[in-house]
Scaffold this active site. Sequence first.
Site, PDB file in Angstrom:
ATOM      1  CG  HIS A  67      -1.900  -1.061   1.275  1.00  0.00           C
ATOM      2  ND1 HIS A  67      -3.134  -0.947   0.696  1.00  0.00           N
ATOM      3  CD2 HIS A  67      -1.844  -2.311   1.797  1.00  0.00           C
ATOM      4  CE1 HIS A  67      -3.799  -2.075   0.883  1.00  0.00           C
ATOM      5  NE2 HIS A  67      -3.040  -2.917   1.539  1.00  0.00           N
ATOM      6  N   PRO A  68       0.477   2.266  -0.741  1.00  0.00           N
ATOM      7  CG  PRO A  68      -0.755   3.829  -1.953  1.00  0.00           C
ATOM      8  CD  PRO A  68      -0.679   2.365  -1.628  1.00  0.00           C
TER       9      PRO A  68
ATOM     10  CG  PHE B 137      -4.257   3.736   9.511  1.00  0.00           C
ATOM     11  CD1 PHE B 137      -4.699   3.082  10.650  1.00  0.00           C
ATOM     12  CD2 PHE B 137      -5.182   4.395   8.721  1.00  0.00           C
ATOM     13  CE1 PHE B 137      -6.047   3.068  10.992  1.00  0.00           C
ATOM     14  CE2 PHE B 137      -6.532   4.400   9.055  1.00  0.00           C
ATOM     15  CZ  PHE B 137      -6.964   3.737  10.188  1.00  0.00           C
TER      16      PHE B 137
ATOM     17  CB  ALA C 155     -10.331   3.830   2.279  1.00  0.00           C
TER      18      ALA C 155
END
Length: 173
Positions: free
Chosen positions: A70-71, A123, A127
């Site tokens: 994940h970025p 984190f 989303a």
Amino acid sequence: MSLTLSEFNDLSQEDATAQLLTCCTSTSWAQTLASARPFADIDAMLVANDDAWNKAQTSEANLIEAFDGHPQIGNVDSLKEKYRNTQDSAAHEQSGANDAEDQVLEALAQGNQDYLDKFGFIFIVFATGKSAQQMLDLLLARLPNDRETELANAAAEQNKITRLRIQKLLGAA
């Protein structure tokens, strides 16, 4: 690239694993799920995904490998760019933050850095359908947790993200 389930079932082990790595970057998970083919339908694949993910998360290294795909949410400028550009892509997973106020984006950037500093990984949150404020609220609620609790929370969120990405890969979402 969207595939039919039949096309996915017919891929070589190497190609199926490569396709799955676009959904989740845990090599162990992708290889396990690719080996479980053929799948009768998407529901069978999602059940096999859950089984493969349960096996993968027995190793912290597998979890971190998945999270690293994940970025990282960085500074406020990159957050503004990331969230405001989603207006052009209804399929984007974090579109709820399109119109986030600068204060919320600044707090989200700081919270993400605080989380990374505390836990050693970014984190992770499913989303889709959440506003920037809702994501910030979730981040702040999880920040006081211990690392073991957060590994479990992030793993559960990762699986939600992965399930959606599998459905998108197979044109079912």
